[in-house]
Enzyme design. Structure first.
Site, PDB file in Angstrom:
ATOM      1  N   LYS A  77       1.047  -0.861   0.403  1.00  0.00           N
ATOM      2  CA  LYS A  77      -0.225   0.092   0.122  1.00  0.00           C
ATOM      3  C   LYS A  77       1.201   1.475   0.238  1.00  0.00           C
ATOM      4  O   LYS A  77      -0.043   1.720  -0.570  1.00  0.00           O
ATOM      5  CB  LYS A  77      -0.634   0.136   0.808  1.00  0.00           C
ATOM      6  CG  LYS A  77      -2.350  -0.803   1.290  1.00  0.00           C
ATOM      7  CD  LYS A  77      -3.359  -0.117   0.098  1.00  0.00           C
ATOM      8  CE  LYS A  77      -4.722  -1.130   0.078  1.00  0.00           C
ATOM      9  NZ  LYS A  77      -5.516  -0.278  -0.531  1.00  0.00           N
ATOM     10  N   ASP A 124      -7.886   0.285   6.953  1.00  0.00           N
ATOM     11  CA  ASP A 124      -8.071  -1.286   8.072  1.00  0.00           C
ATOM     12  C   ASP A 124      -6.211  -1.008   8.772  1.00  0.00           C
ATOM     13  O   ASP A 124      -6.052  -2.124   9.675  1.00  0.00           O
ATOM     14  CB  ASP A 124      -7.939  -2.188   6.994  1.00  0.00           C
ATOM     15  CG  ASP A 124      -7.524  -2.570   6.751  1.00  0.00           C
ATOM     16  OD1 ASP A 124      -6.588  -3.570   6.655  1.00  0.00           O
ATOM     17  OD2 ASP A 124      -6.704  -2.478   5.418  1.00  0.00           O
TER      18      ASP A 124
END
Length: 402
Positions: A77, A124
């Site tokens: 990410k 998350d």
């Protein structure tokens, strides 16, 4: 049927893809990769060539891009968040059209022009960790909101990077709305990989950042062109960017078959594809899935614009399939490389293993054209970012096969 895999195929006229993929194609990927290479921590992540597993499953090749090594953050990410923050700062201080580098962004004059910025996001875990890491590396602040059910380990990892991070009582999509509201109220910069009306530039930069992963894999594959690419999806930003990259590389007529995999509790892209009415179809129920990184109920419009024209199958699957993928990758066949893959990272490998091994999925295997000539590319997008749950699944057999 509950606990079963569901599949939907988009049927379109061959060669009539409409969406423009150049934004996420080779030229864009080379720029993103050059930016990431400029960081002192950069190392190309491994492409595991699982020859023995391929023999076991009856295909020509299986290749898994292992993102657990990315910048020491255990997930891919950071590629998106870092590139978007870099592009934002470069535009803010007018760095010009030359190559964007870590050295330029950390030049003392840049910080003097910028002052102190705060970047805010909802996550998350993995995306927020990447945003926090980048903000600290560039001398800025970050605020991170996490949805209910996020693990203490992931919260701790983000806070250790200097972020003001907290777990909310909201689901992921509402946490995104909270980040947006706080950003507007406080003058913070929202760094989110989903888009909405008036907010497309930063998500587009994030998606461009993700193409570094595809670019590396393409170079590592050399002349071994994949026949099938399996991509997991939350909002669809990563999968859209990767699908766009390979469509640009090979052309829509020659590109590999692209299969999108989602948890059945958060299968917004599957629902959107199946509806086929030109509208986005969110998941509004509880998204209680072990695939936390994919627990997103609202599709990213930018990602869907690519996927609707350059993805072929959409898969909705239960949690036990991802758990199966974790065990397959963590217990290699023969001398294959071991891949430590988390719940979201192993989703595609679990699907591949089930389809190729189980007789009841033979019709789907044939529809997908999987046979002894197939070369399969998967992306393990995270490592054991929740170590306790990883052990419960891989060691103790939590979420057994159905």
């Amino acid at each position: 049927m509950e606990n079963e895999i569901k599949a939907f195929c988009i049927k379109r006229e061959e060669g009539k893809a409409l969406s423009c993929v150049k934004k996420f194609g080779l030229e864009a990927a080379e720029k993103a990769n050059a930016f990431h290479r400029s960081f002192p921590e950069y190392q190309i992540t491994p492409l595991a060539e699982l020859n023995n597993l391929a023999d076991e499953l009856g295909v020509a090749g299986i290749y898994v891009k292992d993102e657990s090594y990315r910048f020491g953050l255990n997930a891919f990410k950071v590629l998106g968040g870092s590139y978007a923050i870099g592009r934002y700062i470069a535009e803010k201080v007018n760095l010009g059209d030359g190559p964007l580098t870590y050295e330029k962004l950390t030049d003392g004059t840049v910080k003097k022009k910028l002052g102190e910025l705060t970047f805010v996001t909802a996550t998350d875990g993995n995306h927020g960790r990447g945003v926090a890491w980048t903000a600290r590396r560039l001398g800025q602040k970050s605020v991170v909101y996490m949805p209910k059910g996020s693990t203490a380990e992931r919260l701790k990892n983000i806070r250790e990077l200097g972020a003001d991070a907290s777990i909310t009582e909201l689901n992921y999509d509402d946490a995104v709305r909270l980040a947006k509201e706080k950003g507007e109220k406080n003058g913070w910069i929202v760094v989110q990989d989903t888009s909405w009306e008036g907010y497309e530039k930063i998500p587009g930069w994030i998606m461009e950042g993700y193409t570094t992963m595809a670019y590396e894999a393409f170079k590592q594959l050399e002349d071994k062109k994949p026949t099938h690419i399996f991509l997991q999806a939350g909002v669809g930003a990563m999968s859209g960017a990767i699908a766009g990259f390979f469509a640009d590389i090979y052309g829509d007529r020659e590109r590999p078959l692209v299969i999108i995999v989602e948890p059945d509790k958060a299968d917004c892209l599957f629902r959107t594809a199946k509806a086929g009415d030109g509208k986005l179809h969110p998941v509004k129920s509880d998204m209680d899935t072990i695939m936390a990184g994919l627990a997103c109920g609202e599709p990213c419009p930018l990602g869907w614009e690519i996927l609707k024209d350059h993805a072929d199958y959409f898969i909705s699957m239960p949690d036990w399939v991802a758990a199966e993928g974790m065990r397959v990758l963590g217990n290699p066949v023969g001398n294959d490389r071991k891949v430590i893959s988390g719940e979201s990272g192993a989703a595609t490998m679990g699907f591949v293993a089930e389809i190729l091994r189980k007789e009841r999925y033979r019709p789907l295997k044939e529809k997908l054209g999987l046979d002894e000539t197939s070369r399969i590319l998967c992306f393990s997008t995270e490592g054991d970012t929740d170590k306790a749950n990883y052990k419960q699944i891989v060691w103790d057999g939590k979420y057994p096969s159905f």
